[in-house]
Design a protein around this motif. Structure first.
Motif, short mmCIF file in Angstrom:
data_model
loop_
_atom_site.label_atom_id
_atom_site.label_comp_id
_atom_site.label_asym_id
_atom_site.label_seq_id
_atom_site.Cartn_x
_atom_site.Cartn_y
_atom_site.Cartn_z
N TRP A 153 37.44 4.44 10.43
CA TRP A 153 36.19 4.33 11.19
C TRP A 153 36.20 3.08 12.07
O TRP A 153 36.84 2.08 11.75
N ILE A 154 35.48 3.15 13.16
CA ILE A 154 35.39 2.00 14.08
C ILE A 154 33.94 1.65 14.33
O ILE A 154 33.04 2.48 14.18
N LYS A 155 33.72 0.39 14.71
CA LYS A 155 32.37 -0.07 15.01
C LYS A 155 31.90 0.54 16.34
O LYS A 155 32.64 0.59 17.31
N PRO A 156 30.66 1.00 16.39
CA PRO A 156 30.14 1.55 17.65
C PRO A 156 29.83 0.44 18.65
O PRO A 156 29.46 -0.67 18.27
N VAL A 157 30.02 0.76 19.91
CA VAL A 157 29.67 -0.14 21.00
C VAL A 157 28.82 0.66 21.99
O VAL A 157 29.32 1.61 22.59
N PRO A 158 27.53 0.33 22.16
CA PRO A 158 26.66 1.10 23.05
C PRO A 158 27.23 1.21 24.46
O PRO A 158 27.90 0.29 24.95
N LEU A 159 26.96 2.31 25.10
CA LEU A 159 27.53 2.62 26.40
C LEU A 159 27.16 1.59 27.46
O LEU A 159 27.94 1.31 28.37
N HIS A 160 25.96 1.02 27.36
CA HIS A 160 25.53 0.05 28.38
C HIS A 160 26.32 -1.26 28.28
O HIS A 160 26.27 -2.09 29.19
N LYS A 161 27.06 -1.43 27.17
CA LYS A 161 27.90 -2.62 27.03
C LYS A 161 29.34 -2.35 27.46
O LYS A 161 29.97 -3.18 28.10
N SER A 162 29.86 -1.18 27.08
CA SER A 162 31.23 -0.85 27.46
C SER A 162 31.52 0.62 27.19
O SER A 162 31.09 1.16 26.18
N PHE A 163 32.24 1.25 28.13
CA PHE A 163 32.69 2.63 27.93
C PHE A 163 34.09 2.64 27.33
O PHE A 163 34.41 3.44 26.47
N PHE A 164 34.92 1.70 27.79
CA PHE A 164 36.25 1.50 27.23
C PHE A 164 36.23 0.20 26.44
O PHE A 164 35.93 -0.85 27.00
N PHE A 165 36.53 0.28 25.16
CA PHE A 165 36.51 -0.94 24.35
C PHE A 165 37.60 -0.86 23.29
O PHE A 165 38.09 0.22 22.96
N ASP A 166 37.98 -2.02 22.78
CA ASP A 166 38.99 -2.08 21.73
C ASP A 166 38.35 -1.73 20.39
O ASP A 166 37.32 -2.31 20.02
N ALA A 167 38.96 -0.79 19.68
CA ALA A 167 38.39 -0.34 18.41
C ALA A 167 38.53 -1.41 17.34
O ALA A 167 39.59 -2.01 17.18
N VAL A 168 37.44 -1.64 16.62
CA VAL A 168 37.42 -2.58 15.50
C VAL A 168 37.10 -1.79 14.24
O VAL A 168 36.06 -1.14 14.15
N SER A 169 37.98 -1.84 13.27
CA SER A 169 37.80 -1.06 12.04
C SER A 169 36.63 -1.57 11.22
O SER A 169 36.36 -2.77 11.17
N THR A 170 35.95 -0.65 10.57
CA THR A 170 34.84 -0.99 9.69
C THR A 170 34.62 0.16 8.72
O THR A 170 35.32 1.18 8.79
N ALA A 171 33.66 0.04 7.83
CA ALA A 171 33.37 1.08 6.85
C ALA A 171 32.03 1.73 7.18
O ALA A 171 31.15 1.13 7.81
N THR A 172 31.86 2.96 6.74
CA THR A 172 30.57 3.63 6.88
C THR A 172 29.63 3.11 5.79
O THR A 172 30.08 2.58 4.77
N PRO A 173 28.32 3.24 5.98
CA PRO A 173 27.39 2.81 4.92
C PRO A 173 27.66 3.47 3.58
O PRO A 173 27.66 2.82 2.53
N LEU A 174 27.93 4.79 3.60
CA LEU A 174 28.22 5.49 2.35
C LEU A 174 29.52 5.00 1.72
O LEU A 174 29.62 4.81 0.51
N GLY A 175 30.53 4.79 2.57
CA GLY A 175 31.82 4.34 2.07
C GLY A 175 31.75 2.94 1.49
O GLY A 175 32.34 2.65 0.44
N GLN A 176 31.02 2.05 2.17
CA GLN A 176 30.88 0.68 1.69
C GLN A 176 30.12 0.63 0.37
O GLN A 176 30.51 -0.08 -0.57
N ALA A 177 29.04 1.39 0.28
CA ALA A 177 28.25 1.43 -0.95
C ALA A 177 29.07 1.99 -2.11
O ALA A 177 29.01 1.47 -3.24
#
Length: 330
Positions: A142-166
């Motif tokens: 999974w990767i962290k979301p980046v809103p479109l108004h900030k960037s359309f092309f961005f470097d993916a940063v790994s993270t966990a989902t809320p369910l996965g982290q819990a």
């Protein structure tokens, strides 16, 4: 003509709603969720949707061409499968993973059974589970979301989902230690997850659209939610440190996608209303059991596929008697 007897060939009940139109309505209902996922994951989401649509349509055409069958791309069923499969994948899925998933969904899960209307299991979910078992690392990247108004092309940063982290916290510490109270972001989709996990409000809007258009009925979605909450709510009340708030459960993961778009698949769900209630309740019950007591944080895909296997049995015992059947049995 009003005073004459009109004789025509069956079927005598006619409707302008065709398979193609039904599938288009499903596509329309999915568009808000597609837009939200693109807003949060930009080029990654666009690439995943584009490749999934290309591969699913290609495999459908190729199989029917090789078997010398009628090309049925015009019925839009492959398009619906493509979008649903994409929504079950991580945003930055590699092209080969998408290609394999599309092959499993179209060829293995649909066409070898005879095509649309013959498959016993939901094609997109079969593909998801196959990929998850075969390549768990890629399917949980999974990767962290980046809103479109900030960037359309961005470097993916790994993270966990809320369910996965819990779930990881419960396994490691025996309880949830983090804070999971950002309900507005969860509901709005600003979180890590597959493309169909990050748009609860958009999926609900799409589900309402399908209900208004009478493409689906309320029986499966409502019974699904009841079956889910009847387990999650009491367990959360008794052991609040061992499971997430029920609202967090409802707005994270693939629950809303499953409730409105996967479980309601008319091919792989029961025909009768009573059967649909049993089916939906079973899906919700199994989803809750897997999420709470299983080691896997999600349970929607497995729950629906398990209940798909029971659909023939449900239809057999709940089918209405044919006219005169009860008399002939005496």
């Amino acid at each position: 003509m009003s005073d004459k007897l009109l004789v025509t060939f069956s079927p005598h009940i006619r409707d302008e709603m065709t398979t193609s139109k039904v599938m288009l309505h499903v596509v329309y209902a999915l568009l808000p969720a597609v837009a939200v996922s693109i807003y949060f994951f930009g080029a990654y989401a666009v690439k995943t949707y584009a490749l999934t649509i290309f591969f699913t349509l290609f495999f459908e055409y190729l199989f029917q061409k090789i078997r010398k069958r009628e090309i049925t791309l015009h019925d839009n069923s492959a398009l619906v499968t493509a979008i649903l499969l994409a929504m079950n994948l991580p945003p930055n899925s590699p092209w080969w993973l998408i290609a394999v998933g599309s092959f499993i969904a179209i060829i293995v899960s649909k066409q070898i059974y005879g095509g649309l209307g013959q498959n016993p299991f939901n094609p997109a979910l079969v593909a998801r589970v196959f990929l998850l078992i075969s390549w768990p690392s890629q399917m949980t990247a999974w990767i962290k979301p980046v809103p479109l108004h900030k960037s359309f092309f961005f470097d993916a940063v790994s993270t966990a989902t809320p369910l996965g982290q819990a779930k990881a916290e419960i396994i490691s510490h025996g309880k949830i230690v983090g804070e999971y109270n950002d309900l507005l972001n969860y509901f709005g989709g600003y979180m890590a997850g597959s493309l169909g996990e990050v748009a609860a409000f958009a999926l609900i809007l799409g589900g309402i659209y399908l209900l208004i258009k009478k493409i689906i009925s309320y029986h499966i979605p409502l019974s699904y939610l009841v079956g889910f909450l009847i387990v999650v709510v009491p367990y959360w009340v008794i052991y609040p440190e061992k499971t997430l708030n029920p609202i967090v459960h409802l707005t994270t993961g693939g629950l809303m996608l499953g409730v409105f778009f996967m479980a309601t698949d008319m091919v792989t769900s029961p025909v009768t209303k009573k059967g649909q209630v049993i089916f939906g309740f079973g899906c919700g019950l199994i989803t809750a059991i897997i999420r709470i007591f299983g080691s896997y944080p999600e349970g929607v895909s497995f729950a629906i596929l398990i209940m798909n296997a029971f659909v023939p049995l449900i239809d057999y015992y709940l089918r209405p008697k044919s006219f005169g059947e009860a008399i002939n049995e005496k």
